[in-house]
Write an enzyme that holds these catalytic residues in place. Structure first.
Site, PDB file in Angstrom:
ATOM      1  N   ASN A 114     -25.843 -10.102 -49.295  1.00 54.75           N
ATOM      2  CA  ASN A 114     -26.539  -8.857 -48.955  1.00 54.75           C
ATOM      3  C   ASN A 114     -25.935  -8.221 -47.700  1.00 54.75           C
ATOM      4  O   ASN A 114     -25.745  -8.905 -46.690  1.00 54.75           O
ATOM      5  CB  ASN A 114     -28.013  -9.146 -48.660  1.00 54.75           C
ATOM      6  CG  ASN A 114     -28.762  -9.636 -49.874  1.00 54.75           C
ATOM      7  OD1 ASN A 114     -28.172  -9.929 -50.895  1.00 54.75           O
ATOM      8  ND2 ASN A 114     -30.073  -9.703 -49.776  1.00 54.75           N
ATOM      9  N   VAL A 115     -25.707  -6.919 -47.784  1.00 58.71           N
ATOM     10  CA  VAL A 115     -25.143  -6.202 -46.641  1.00 58.71           C
ATOM     11  C   VAL A 115     -25.886  -4.882 -46.444  1.00 58.71           C
ATOM     12  O   VAL A 115     -26.034  -4.098 -47.383  1.00 58.71           O
ATOM     13  CB  VAL A 115     -23.640  -5.897 -46.852  1.00 58.71           C
ATOM     14  CG1 VAL A 115     -23.055  -5.205 -45.623  1.00 58.71           C
ATOM     15  CG2 VAL A 115     -22.866  -7.159 -47.173  1.00 58.71           C
ATOM     16  N   ASP A 153     -35.676  -5.363 -52.518  1.00 54.54           N
ATOM     17  CA  ASP A 153     -35.229  -6.277 -51.457  1.00 54.54           C
ATOM     18  C   ASP A 153     -36.423  -6.688 -50.597  1.00 54.54           C
ATOM     19  O   ASP A 153     -37.179  -5.845 -50.127  1.00 54.54           O
ATOM     20  CB  ASP A 153     -34.188  -5.550 -50.584  1.00 54.54           C
ATOM     21  CG  ASP A 153     -33.493  -6.474 -49.614  1.00 54.54           C
ATOM     22  OD1 ASP A 153     -33.112  -6.006 -48.519  1.00 54.54           O
ATOM     23  OD2 ASP A 153     -33.353  -7.679 -49.923  1.00 54.54           O
ATOM     24  N   HIS A 193     -28.372 -13.768 -47.320  1.00 53.28           N
ATOM     25  CA  HIS A 193     -28.858 -12.556 -46.634  1.00 53.28           C
ATOM     26  C   HIS A 193     -28.149 -12.430 -45.289  1.00 53.28           C
ATOM     27  O   HIS A 193     -27.540 -13.378 -44.793  1.00 53.28           O
ATOM     28  CB  HIS A 193     -30.376 -12.645 -46.429  1.00 53.28           C
ATOM     29  CG  HIS A 193     -31.166 -12.356 -47.659  1.00 53.28           C
ATOM     30  ND1 HIS A 193     -31.953 -11.249 -47.817  1.00 53.28           N
ATOM     31  CD2 HIS A 193     -31.269 -13.033 -48.834  1.00 53.28           C
ATOM     32  CE1 HIS A 193     -32.515 -11.252 -49.003  1.00 53.28           C
ATOM     33  NE2 HIS A 193     -32.122 -12.326 -49.640  1.00 53.28           N
ATOM     34  N   GLY A 194     -28.248 -11.225 -44.718  1.00 52.72           N
ATOM     35  CA  GLY A 194     -27.639 -11.045 -43.397  1.00 52.72           C
ATOM     36  C   GLY A 194     -26.135 -11.071 -43.458  1.00 52.72           C
ATOM     37  O   GLY A 194     -25.479 -11.667 -42.614  1.00 52.72           O
ATOM     38  N   GLY A 195     -25.574 -10.378 -44.429  1.00 49.35           N
ATOM     39  CA  GLY A 195     -24.115 -10.411 -44.625  1.00 49.35           C
ATOM     40  C   GLY A 195     -23.315  -9.743 -43.518  1.00 49.35           C
ATOM     41  O   GLY A 195     -22.143 -10.052 -43.309  1.00 49.35           O
TER      42      GLY A 195
HETATM   43  O1  G3H Z   1     -31.696  -7.957 -47.403  1.00 48.34           O
HETATM   44  C1  G3H Z   1     -30.853  -7.296 -46.786  1.00 48.34           C
HETATM   45  C2  G3H Z   1     -29.770  -7.972 -46.077  1.00 48.34           C
HETATM   46  O2  G3H Z   1     -30.111  -9.294 -45.847  1.00 48.34           O
HETATM   47  C3  G3H Z   1     -29.259  -7.191 -44.922  1.00 48.34           C
HETATM   48  O3  G3H Z   1     -28.593  -7.964 -43.975  1.00 48.34           O
HETATM   49  O4  G3H Z   1     -28.432  -5.978 -42.451  1.00 48.34           O
HETATM   50  O5  G3H Z   1     -27.608  -8.219 -41.725  1.00 48.34           O
HETATM   51  O6  G3H Z   1     -26.352  -6.927 -43.461  1.00 48.34           O
HETATM   52  P1  G3H Z   1     -27.694  -7.232 -42.842  1.00 48.34           P
HETATM   53 ZN    ZN Z   2     -32.317  -9.780 -46.321  1.00 44.81          ZN
END
Ligand code: G3H
Ligand code: ZN
Length: 287
Positions: A229-230, A84, A207-209
């Protein structure tokens, strides 16, 4: 079954659902995620940041751990071990160690350098049947207490980088790592549509789930997002459950001080988050 993420995401893109990237950072999280998705008959992408890999004992240790747990728990669903937000150097190291999918995050370089380095990573990974994710634009996030909103992906840059042969693309569409500010305007679906129109139906990555409302996630999936992604969601519930266990003093009674008991409430909590995400993204019974 350890596989590259390419086929599972092509299948998801065609099927109109999303596959979760769940970030891992230790044995307990890894076994909990694998057992949960196996029960749900859902594919999964295990996201490993370079920091998490270092914490876990290096890329080879991560690969050995996932392989051993995959076998021990008789995991039959497709599982990808995915670097990642990889650096250029880290991408080649993780590839060498046996990762089955690599994100080279070149979004902090100027576009030409991002493009050139992405081409090199694609060439090396595809020689080994390893999938590649690239990033254009940037994902917002908190730095020094200030939440930056990131930069929208430029569709023309997305078209060009898509032609390098990457398997899926992370495009900045207003998504943010970590918590979202109260006045967050939401995902920009116009940018998302424009990116998908010029990337020849390539699976896109959100990203940024953590913290994105379900209806926005589902709309993003309908417009071409196939990997979500979470990480933060799991961290928040794991910490809260562990803290509650300790504050209730259960760790002082009987064998409560046994680390296996101390870590159990947090694992139960992340199992529920993984289940909720798999059901929200629609990948249950899609293995
Ligand atoms: O690459 C990892 C994810 O984008 C994490 O996003 O921490 O906001 O769920 P998050
Ligand atoms: Zn990410």
């Amino acid at each position: 079954m350890l596989v590259s993420a390419k086929e599972m995401l092509i299948k998801a893109h065609k099927g109109g659902y999303g596959v979760a990237q769940i970030n891992i950072n230790n044995l307990e999280w890894t076994k909990t995620v694998l057992q949960t998705v196996n029960d749900l008959k859902s594919p999964v992408i295990l996201g490993v940041s370079e920091g998490a890999a270092k914490y876990m004992g290096g890329y080879k240790t991560v690969v050995a751990l996932v392989k051993a747990l995959d076998e021990f728990y008789n995991v039959t669903v497709p599982v990808a071990i995915h670097l990642d937000h990889g650096t250029y150097k880290g991408s080649f190291e993780a590839l060498e160690a046996g990762f089955t999918s690599i994100m080279f995050d070149g979004s902090h370089y100027d576009f030409e350098e991002n493009l050139a380095k992405t081409k090199e990573v694609v060439a090396a990974c595809h020689l080994k049947g390893v999938s590649v994710e690239a990033e254009v634009g940037s994902i917002g996030g908190e730095e020094d207490g200030v939440i930056g909103m990131g930069e929208f992906a430029d569709p023309e840059e997305c078209r060009i980088i898509s032609e390098t042969g990457i398997d899926f693309l992370a495009a900045g569409i207003g998504n943010i790592h970590g918590s979202y500010p109260a006045k967050w305007p939401g995902l920009n679906f116009e940018v998302l549509k424009n990116v998908q129109d010029v990337t020849d139906g390539k699976p896109l990555v959100l990203h940024g789930g953590t913290g994105i409302p379900a209806e926005q996630v589902k709309k993003a999936i309908s417009l071409g997002v196939s990997k979500i992604n979470v990480n933060t969601d799991l961290q928040l519930v794991f910490a809260a459950a562990t803290r509650k266990y300790i504050e209730e003093g259960k760790d002082l009674v009987g064998k409560g001080f046994d680390p296996r008991k101390l870590l159990a409430p947090g694992c139960d909590a992340i199992k529920k988050v993984v289940t909720d995400k798999v059901e929200m993204f629609g990948s249950k019974n899609k293995a």
